[in-house]
Design a protein around this motif. Structure first.
Motif, PDB file in Angstrom:
ATOM      1  N   THR A  33      93.202   9.770 -24.947  1.00 54.87           N
ATOM      2  CA  THR A  33      92.690   8.392 -24.849  1.00 54.87           C
ATOM      3  C   THR A  33      93.093   7.348 -25.948  1.00 54.87           C
ATOM      4  N   LEU A  34      92.767   6.160 -25.915  1.00 51.03           N
ATOM      5  CA  LEU A  34      93.078   5.342 -27.084  1.00 51.03           C
ATOM      6  C   LEU A  34      92.503   5.930 -28.412  1.00 51.03           C
ATOM      7  N   ARG A  39      99.271  -0.060 -22.567  1.00 52.34           N
ATOM      8  CA  ARG A  39      98.093  -0.769 -23.445  1.00 52.34           C
ATOM      9  C   ARG A  39      97.743   0.231 -24.511  1.00 52.34           C
ATOM     10  N   ASN A  40      97.549   1.281 -24.407  1.00 56.30           N
ATOM     11  CA  ASN A  40      96.893   2.160 -25.468  1.00 56.30           C
ATOM     12  C   ASN A  40      97.886   2.538 -26.650  1.00 56.30           C
ATOM     13  N   TRP A  89      98.247  -0.634 -28.996  1.00 49.25           N
ATOM     14  CA  TRP A  89      96.778  -0.809 -29.543  1.00 49.25           C
ATOM     15  C   TRP A  89      96.437   0.271 -30.633  1.00 49.25           C
ATOM     16  N   ALA A  90      96.952   1.508 -30.160  1.00 48.15           N
ATOM     17  CA  ALA A  90      96.797   2.858 -31.297  1.00 48.15           C
ATOM     18  C   ALA A  90      97.639   2.424 -32.336  1.00 48.15           C
TER      19      ALA A  90
END
Length: 493
Positions: A33-34, A255-256, A259-260
């Motif tokens: 996950t993120l 997306r992740n 952002w990460a």
């Protein structure tokens, strides 16, 4: 195992890329996950560096002011590089990081040279150094006034490496849970230091402000000396690009991944800078130069009987860092095998655990091997810094190449060109400065990198090998498959 051309085709076909995004029953499972992504990057960056590097930076910078500037600039430079890698990682959604990008842009030879130096030397040595740091800090409370018994440090380091290798063989979810737990533990340790320093500053007592009077006094005048402080700072931030090595296991990477990277680099820069400000409230520059373990000295000055907690927190930090190195390094072997540049068995995963057990085991075994050379590992890491920054520069050059050859390809992140240009110039400076300052070390580093050339010519470029070599390789592959119940992850069952 597919050819390089077959592996590269999805890059120009959005439909195929979309399928990869959704996952499937082939290859490695998308379990991260993120939050897992953030914990992996932060976990890899925050290792032993923040607890050791302040002394090196202070020694080279000369002043508190320049030291703090180096910490901030190092974080900004790492963030720019991570920003560029976000575009590469969302454009080419293949694990392997800069190895995959160099492969697609410049072909198999240069990709193999990168793979060789990173997978055989850099990563295993890094895991070994982190494990040794863990052992030293764990044994310090047991032997506070003397050195640990001979061999005890190496034994404890070996136990840690074996344990983390077993965890990464058993389950990706378990490995990421270990990463998440120690990520929280190490951040809490640094927050404790930051809060203590903030309390000191708010108290208004003069002794806590002593280090900040004449903040630029004794600043290094020599550019070469000051630049070495920047090297120490960048060492503390290493790990900013590690999530790109396992992007195929990241949920919704478009997306992740960005952002990460954004969250992690910002968080680490803020934490590192505030931690160093806090350290200077209790430790003078002279005391910092005399202590290689500044966090322990800080704890002894502020926490009394509870100072024993700091070696424990540092141990937690190193466990998370070593776990992150093993987790991402094994994927590098996996990606190299998938491209035909490592033995085929390294591309195989266990269908039950969804882990590349042979690749994880090879990473662990190499790390254990370097324990035998532990007295020379730090020199070895210094030797390969030039090849490390050459490879990073090569990945940024690949970004320019993809902008020209794939101008209309969909990009979740498109970096303004000024950032890769600045970062590329910085990488080249980091290559050429040691050529002038330490030509012998640079020459040794280049020789280590070029040692991959005969390996490439013998095992990859040479197509007409005798049949007995292929037969022997096949028998080893079948034995390993039966031993670990692994199958080729790139083929249907």
């Amino acid at each position: 195992m597919g050819s390089r051309k077959e592996q590269a085709e999805p890059l120009n076909q959005p439909e195929a890329g979309a399928h990869d995004e959704e996952g499937g029953d082939k290859g490695l499972e998308k379990t991260m996950t993120l939050f897992n992504g953030v914990s992996i990057i932060v976990g890899c960056i925050i290792g032993s560096g923040i607890f050791i590097s302040p002394t090196g930076i202070q020694a080279q910078a000369g002043s508190v002011g320049l030291s703090l500037i180096v910490w901030v600039l190092s974080g900004v430079f790492a963030a720019i590089g991570a920003y560029c890698y976000a575009e590469l990682g969302t454009l080419i959604r293949k694990s392997g990081g800069d190895y995959a990008y160099i492969m697609e842009a410049f072909g198999p030879f240069w990709a193999f040279i990168r793979l060789w130096i990173e997978s055989i030397v850099v990563r295993p040595c890094t895991a070994t150094i982190v494990a040794l740091t863990f052992a030293l800090y764990m044994l310090k409370p047991v032997f506070p006034d003397c050195d640990p018994p001979p061999g005890s440090t190496e034994l404890l380091a070996a136990i840690l490496l074996i344990l983390l290798t077993a965890i990464n063989c058993w389950s990706v979810k378990l490995a990421t849970k270990v990463q998440d737990f120690f990520f929280v533990a190490k951040v809490l340790a640094l927050i404790l230091i930051i809060c203590t320093g903030l309390w000191h500053l708010l108290s208004g007592r003069p002794q806590y402000w002593d280090s900040f009077e004449n903040i630029f006094e004794n600043t290094a005048k020599d550019f070469k000396t000051a630049s070495l402080a920047f090297y120490s700072g960048l060492f503390a931030y290493q790990g900013w690009n590690y999530l790109n090595f396992i992007v195929e296991e990241l949920q919704n990477p478009k997306r992740n991944l960005p952002w990460a990277i954004a969250i992690s680099c910002s968080l680490c820069t803020v934490i590192y800078t505030l931690t160093n400000i806090a350290l200077y409230t209790s430790i003078s520059p002279d005391e910092m130069l005399a202590s290689p373990a500044v966090a322990v000295l800080f704890a002894e000055k502020n926490y009394g009987y509870f100072a024993i907690c700091m070696p424990f927190f540092v141990a937690c930090s190193t466990i998370g860092s070593a776990n992150g190195v093993i987790l991402t390094s094994s994927r590098l072997f996996y990606c190299g095998a998938r491209e035909g540049q490592m033995p085929e068995v390294l591309t195989m995963v266990n269908k039950q655990t969804k882990t590349p057990i042979p690749a994880v085991l090879l990473t662990g075994l190499l790390s254990l091997f370097y324990l035998l050379l532990s007295n020379n590992i730090y020199s070895l890491i210094n030797y390969i810094q030039v090849s490390y920054w050459l490879a990073i520069g090569g990945a940024i050059a690949a970004l320019f190449y993809f902008r020209r050859t794939m101008p209309d390809a969909p990009r979740a992140v498109k970096v303004p060109l000024v950032f890769p240009i600045i970062f590329f110039i910085g990488c080249m400076a980091l290559v050429f400065v040691p050529v002038i300052g330490a030509p012998k070390d640079t020459a040794i580093g280049l020789l280590i990198m070029l040692s991959g050339v005969p390996v490439y010519l013998l095992f990859i470029a040479w197509k007409g090998k005798p049949k007995f070599i292929a037969s022997f390789t096949k028998s080893i592959t079948l034995f390993t498959q039966k031993l670990f119940m692994v199958v080729d992850a790139t083929k249907e069952e």
